[in-house]
Design an enzyme around this catalytic site. Structure first.
Site, PDB file in Angstrom:
ATOM      1  CE  LYS A 109      -3.872   3.188   3.198  1.00 17.67           C
ATOM      2  NZ  LYS A 109      -2.570   3.823   3.048  1.00 17.67           N
TER       3      LYS A 109
HETATM    4  C1  LIG Z   1      -1.343   3.672   3.826  1.00 17.42           C
HETATM    5  C2  LIG Z   1      -0.099   4.077   3.156  1.00 17.42           C
HETATM    6  C3  LIG Z   1       1.109   3.402   3.408  1.00 17.42           C
HETATM    7  C4  LIG Z   1       1.229   2.318   4.434  1.00 17.42           C
HETATM    8  O1  LIG Z   1       0.525   1.142   4.064  1.00 17.42           O
HETATM    9  P1  LIG Z   1       0.142   0.063   5.168  1.00 17.42           P
HETATM   10  O2  LIG Z   1      -0.709  -0.906   4.446  1.00 17.42           O
HETATM   11  O3  LIG Z   1      -0.628   0.823   6.219  1.00 17.42           O
HETATM   12  O4  LIG Z   1       1.385  -0.497   5.704  1.00 17.42           O
HETATM   13  C5  LIG Z   1       2.222   3.782   2.686  1.00 17.42           C
HETATM   14  N1  LIG Z   1       2.177   4.779   1.790  1.00 17.42           N
HETATM   15  C6  LIG Z   1       1.041   5.456   1.532  1.00 17.42           C
HETATM   16  C7  LIG Z   1       1.069   6.563   0.547  1.00 17.42           C
HETATM   17  C8  LIG Z   1      -0.139   5.127   2.198  1.00 17.42           C
HETATM   18  O5  LIG Z   1      -1.267   5.789   1.934  1.00 17.42           O
END
Ligand SMILES: *Cc1c(COP(=O)(O)O)cnc(C)c1O
Length: 494
Positions: A109
């Site tokens: 993120k």
């Molecule tokens: C948010 C997240 C996901 C999922 O990603 P999306 O964009 O919501 O599909 C997968 N792995 C981790 C570690 C995350 O923080």
């Protein structure tokens, strides 16, 4: 490039406006329409991550100047990242792993959220906005901390994060509860991620709330915001160019990506990469036991009638995947159709897409899911056989690829996206390696001892940080909480 609401094609605004708004007033998601434009890949294989980011982001953010984009990138991708490559690519033998967790909160993120405040500040200037921007964010664990870290004490903004009280890992919780900054608020909700996301989506489009606030504009840092989506396109290109540079693929050769999926944001960025010209064969949508997307992609039926399951990959414990709406809009280009589907989902908890749409989905996507046991086996296999340590989310994607390859015999080069540092889930990762350590900080140390991998700075210092936020609310209190928080933001005018 137009940005239109997935629920009303006539709502057509610039990218900077879409970023400020977050969600369209009709509840739709702003979606870029590419109209056959492509990013030219020739001569790019030696450029750095930051230079590539400038190319790719400029392609999508047409109302930002090159200088503005460069300035945002310089502020985002600096020494906050502990690897100079930003997203290093690791060879795991049968596939490659793209590590997306070298940023300030150790989850993928960070790649979008370190940029978002800078992009939003520019968008604000561009559109002559003066009000305080109130960012509401729902998190399944990682978005919350990444957003809190990047918006802390950013002028003219205030951020409020809602996370599920049960479900996030101990370390994720502590990361959020110890957040710094005068403009931040963190609230636990006695519900799951879907409850948190529903609350935020409803509040940002609720006429009562919107009319009741002065001097405040509401937005979101969730992947419903296009500002989150676009920076995620960059690393798909980066992985491809890296393979090209290392001579592992030839120019124009197609590759696959396996993506650990929850809200469908990351994989949708992969779809945008493909549509903007990156040679991608299949995007493998990997789910944990909350396998609603696996069923959807394989049957065309999206069916919420199932239990919400808490797993060791909590950031993927999601049943209502918001960004899927963008894919369905791009494939159908029919806003009435999307309105009908979303209405049906709300009233019946179910919809089924047309045969044509399903076929289009299956030409670009494959889908597999992993049980906790499968995930454990993958973590243990990679550590014991290859000395590569991965977190449970990444394990789900690696396992989905294994299943895809077994079933299809497809020999195409494949990149598994690694979305979090294993240290964020140290206790569970150790358990997969048959070591029992309940204390999350001791678990981190133990993991460090056996792997020799450095504990990221932000996690190493976590133990001693003071907890600032302990408030927990019932789901029903959500609206009132948001109303009060907005009043507080309006009065304080950050
Ligand atoms: C948010 C997240 C996901 C999922 O990603 P999306 O964009 O919501 O599909 C997968 N792995 C981790 C570690 C995350 O923080």
């Amino acid at each position: 490039m137009k940005y239109v609401s997935s629920r009303n094609s006539k709502v057509n605004i610039t990218c900077s406006q879409a970023m400020i708004k977050g969600l369209a007033e009709d509840g739709g998601l702003f979606t870029p329409l590419l109209e056959n434009e492509k990013i030219d890949l020739s001569g790019l294989k030696d450029i750095s991550y930051k230079q590539l980011a400038e190319r790719v982001i400029s392609f999508f953010l047409r109302d930002f100047s090159k200088e503005e984009i460069v300035s945002c990138i310089e502020k985002a991708y600096d020494e906050k990242f502990d690897d100079k490559e930003i997203t290093p690519l690791i060879d795991a033998g049968k596939f490659s792993i793209l590590e997306l967790w070298h940023g300030p909160t150790s989850a993928f993120k960070d790649l979008a959220l370190t940029l978002l405040p800078h992009q939003l500040t520019k968008a604000y200037e561009k559109n002559g906005c003066k009000q305080t921007l109130a960012i509401l964010t729902a998190t399944s664990g990682d978005t919350g901390k990444a957003a809190l870290a990047s918006f802390a004490d950013v002028k003219n903004t205030a951020i409020t994060v809602f996370y599920p009280e049960v479900g996030v890992s101990d370390i994720q919780k502590k990361q959020m509860q110890t957040s710094k900054g005068n403009n931040v608020e963190v609230i636990a909700v006695k519900g799951n991620f879907d409850d948190c996301q529903r609350l935020v989506k409803k509040a940002t489009t609720d006429p009562d709330i919107l009319n009741g606030i002065n001097n405040v504009t509401l937005s979101s840092a969730n992947s419903i915001n296009v500002g989150r989506l676009i920076p995620q396109v960059v690393y798909y290109y980066y992985a491809y160019l890296k393979l090209l540079k290392e001579g592992k693929i030839n120019e124009g050769e197609e590759i696959n990506f396996s993506v650990p999926t929850g809200n469908f944001g990351n994989i949708l960025a992969g779809y945008l990469a493909k549509n903007s010209g990156l040679p991608i064969k299949k995007l493998i949508c990997a789910s944990n036991s909350n396998n609603i997307l696996t069923d959807f992609i394989n049957t065309g039926k999206y069916d919420l009638h199932r239990d919400f399951i808490n797993t060791m990959s909590p950031s993927m414990d999601i049943l209502i995947s918001s960004n899927l709406e963008r894919l369905l809009y791009l494939l159908s280009e029919d806003d009435q159709y999307i309105r009908d589907l979303m209405k049906k989902l709300e009233t019946d908890g179910f919809y089924e897409v047309d045969k044509q749409i399903k076929e289009k989905i299956n030409s670009d996507f494959a889908a597999y899911w992993s049980s906790e046991k499968d995930c454990e086996k993958m973590i243990s296999y990679l550590f014991n056989e290859k000395h590569i340590l991965i977190d449970p989310h990444t394990a789900v994607a690696a396992d989905a690829y294994r299943k895809y390859k077994n079933e299809t015999k497809d020999q195409t080069k494949t990149v598994v996206l690694s979305t979090a540092s294993p240290y964020k889930f140290a206790g569970d990762v150790l358990k997969c390696l048959e070591i029992d350590e309940r204390d999350p900080y001791k678990a981190m140390e133990k993991l460090g001892e056996i792997s020799g991998m450095k504990i990221p700075q932000n996690l190493a210092e976590l133990k001693d940080l003071p907890v600032r936020f302990t408030r927990a609310i019932e789901i029903e209190e959500g609206f009132e909480t948001i109303r009060n928080r907005l009043k507080e933001i309006s009065d304080a005018a950050y």
